[in-house]
Scaffold this active site. Structure first.
Site, PDB file in Angstrom:
ATOM      1  N   CYS A  72      -9.175   4.779   8.138  1.00 13.48           N
ATOM      2  CA  CYS A  72      -9.753   3.457   7.941  1.00 13.48           C
ATOM      3  C   CYS A  72      -8.952   2.325   8.560  1.00 13.48           C
ATOM      4  O   CYS A  72      -8.967   2.135   9.763  1.00 13.48           O
ATOM      5  CB  CYS A  72     -10.033   3.212   6.461  1.00 13.48           C
ATOM      6  SG  CYS A  72     -11.191   1.830   6.245  1.00 13.48           S
ATOM      7  N   ASN A  92     -13.984   3.483   4.764  1.00 11.28           N
ATOM      8  CA  ASN A  92     -14.815   2.837   3.724  1.00 11.28           C
ATOM      9  C   ASN A  92     -14.625   1.348   3.946  1.00 11.28           C
ATOM     10  O   ASN A  92     -13.589   0.787   3.578  1.00 11.28           O
ATOM     11  CB  ASN A  92     -14.306   3.147   2.319  1.00 11.28           C
ATOM     12  CG  ASN A  92     -14.614   4.549   1.829  1.00 11.28           C
ATOM     13  OD1 ASN A  92     -15.454   4.760   0.962  1.00 11.28           O
ATOM     14  ND2 ASN A  92     -13.896   5.523   2.357  1.00 11.28           N
ATOM     15  N   GLU A 152     -13.128   8.901   4.933  1.00 15.72           N
ATOM     16  CA  GLU A 152     -11.994   8.611   4.047  1.00 15.72           C
ATOM     17  C   GLU A 152     -12.435   8.780   2.593  1.00 15.72           C
ATOM     18  O   GLU A 152     -13.561   8.423   2.235  1.00 15.72           O
ATOM     19  CB  GLU A 152     -11.588   7.135   4.262  1.00 15.72           C
ATOM     20  CG  GLU A 152     -10.545   6.601   3.290  1.00 15.72           C
ATOM     21  CD  GLU A 152     -10.363   5.073   3.400  1.00 15.72           C
ATOM     22  OE1 GLU A 152     -11.363   4.344   3.623  1.00 15.72           O
ATOM     23  OE2 GLU A 152      -9.210   4.617   3.267  1.00 15.72           O
ATOM     24  N   LYS A 179      -2.250   7.957   4.978  1.00 15.67           N
ATOM     25  CA  LYS A 179      -2.550   6.635   5.554  1.00 15.67           C
ATOM     26  C   LYS A 179      -1.318   5.731   5.580  1.00 15.67           C
ATOM     27  O   LYS A 179      -0.661   5.528   4.543  1.00 15.67           O
ATOM     28  CB  LYS A 179      -3.666   6.004   4.724  1.00 15.67           C
ATOM     29  CG  LYS A 179      -4.201   4.677   5.246  1.00 15.67           C
ATOM     30  CD  LYS A 179      -5.412   4.267   4.385  1.00 15.67           C
ATOM     31  CE  LYS A 179      -6.098   3.006   4.820  1.00 15.67           C
ATOM     32  NZ  LYS A 179      -7.308   2.725   4.009  1.00 15.67           N
TER      33      LYS A 179
HETATM   34  N1  CDV Z   1     -10.473   1.346   3.317  1.00 12.93           N
HETATM   35  C1  CDV Z   1      -9.961   0.455   4.185  1.00 12.93           C
HETATM   36  O1  CDV Z   1      -8.909   0.665   4.750  1.00 12.93           O
HETATM   37  N2  CDV Z   1     -10.675  -0.703   4.359  1.00 12.93           N
HETATM   38  C2  CDV Z   1     -10.225  -1.773   5.205  1.00 12.93           C
HETATM   39  C3  CDV Z   1     -10.749  -3.094   4.729  1.00 12.93           C
HETATM   40  C4  CDV Z   1     -10.220  -3.446   3.378  1.00 12.93           C
HETATM   41  C5  CDV Z   1     -10.400  -4.198   5.721  1.00 12.93           C
HETATM   42  C6  CDV Z   1     -10.670  -1.567   6.648  1.00 12.93           C
HETATM   43  O2  CDV Z   1      -9.827  -1.745   7.532  1.00 12.93           O
HETATM   44  O3  CDV Z   1     -11.822  -1.297   6.905  1.00 12.93           O
END
Ligand code: CDV
Length: 317
Positions: free
Chosen positions: A172, A197, A47, A127
């Site tokens: 993510c 991330n 990401e 996203k």
């Molecule tokens: N970049 C993200 O989406 N991070 C989220 C954190 C903030 C919980 C994740 O789901 O890993």
């Protein structure tokens, strides 16, 4: 004849705020070459793979986020990656911040693209499940402000026929939501790529005290959700981290390639730039698709309406 795709997960170590796109693309190219030496046909990058993870900061002027976003893809900084991947005949998934004009106004999305072995963009995903806060957090617990800068993705969960199968993308936080995988598996997704991330430390307020989640849980949850998503949806999942200490925040590694059985078949061992590969047999899911998870036979859709009818929990007494 099995449908084998050799997939590389190209985990990135940290990207500093002042690191240029050109320098990052050099790192992506080095990993592309390594993946090529391993015989990979498809490389999955994390990401927001072109810049530091800027939504950790609360910029007073939200437009400061524009500097971390791409207005076109490919653009001159990223073109060398497209050119070299095409020359080598390798496709790739790439996450980046996207800045666009839509419906007469500026919008930012947390985006990924799938690029074919011929260098053309096969598909785009934005996203859906944005984590974090919009406003500054007076408690100091929050480390993610994506809602401040990005819009919720407006492309749904599309899938794409490519690499001899049906490919899906997520980003993510999407990996924590079962709806992500199911929306794609109902369209036949056989391999889902996702970059992340994710900080290693999570804090919340309980009363007046900051409470920290036990350290082992973040990496446990990382694998738990992706393994469950793969198994319950009969698809491969390739989860790729941006890892290591980035601008004072420790991101977890644990990039991995997960079979439709739920087994992790390859896993990164560092928190730096690292390439891992696995041969993904897209037919491996067929047994479960025809038995336990034969959706056509076994899903009871007349009972699932509540999942799309309401967002949160309603407790009736
Ligand atoms: N970049 C993200 O989406 N991070 C989220 C954190 C903030 C919980 C994740 O789901 O890993």
């Amino acid at each position: 004849m099995p449908r084998l795709v050799r997939v590389a997960a190209a985990q990135l170590g940290p990207i500093a705020r002042e690191e240029s796109r050109a320098a990052v693309v050099e790192r992506l190219l080095a990993m592309l070459h390594k993946a090529h030496s391993f015989g990979a046909q498809l490389v999955v990058y994390p990401e927001m793979a072109l810049t530091t993870f800027f939504p950790r900061w609360v910029f007073d002027d939200v437009d400061d986020a524009d500097a971390f976003c791409e207005t076109s893809m490919p653009n001159p900084d990223v073109q060398p990656l497209f050119d070299e991947a095409k020359r080598l005949g390798i496709g790739f998934y790439l996450g980046y911040g996207e800045l666009t004009q839509e419906e007469g106004r500026k919008k930012r999305f947390n985006t990924s693209i799938l690029v074919g072995a011929d260098g053309s963009i096969i598909g785009k995903y934005r996203k859906v499940h944005l984590p974090g806060r919009k406003d500054a957090d007076p408690t100091g617990c929050a480390g993610n402000f994506e809602k401040r800068y990005y819009e919720v993705g407006n492309l749904g969960f599309p899938v794409f026929r490519a690499f001899d199968g049906v490919m899906g993308m997520a980003i993510c936080n999407d990996r924590r939501w079962p709806e992500t995988y199911r929306a794609m598996s109902l369209q036949g997704a056989e391999l889902i790529m996702l970059g992340y991330n994710t900080g290693t430390v999570k804090r919340t307020m309980v009363g007046n005290a900051q409470v920290q989640e036990p350290a082992h849980l973040s990496s446990f949850h990382n694998h738990l959700v992706m393994q469950a998503g793969a198994y319950q949806n009969c698809c491969w999942v390739v989860g790729v981290a941006k890892a290591g200490m980035e601008e004072g925040v420790e991101f977890m590694g644990g990039s991995c390639i997960i079979a439709p059985t739920g087994d992790i078949v390859a896993q990164a061992v560092t928190t730096a730039d690292e390439v891992i590969v696995a041969d993904c047999d897209l037919d491996l899911s067929l047994h479960n698709r025809r038995t336990t998870f034969n959706f056509e036979v076994n899903r009871q859709i007349q009972t699932y309406g509540i999942i799309t009818a309401q967002r949160g929990v309603v407790v009736s007494v």
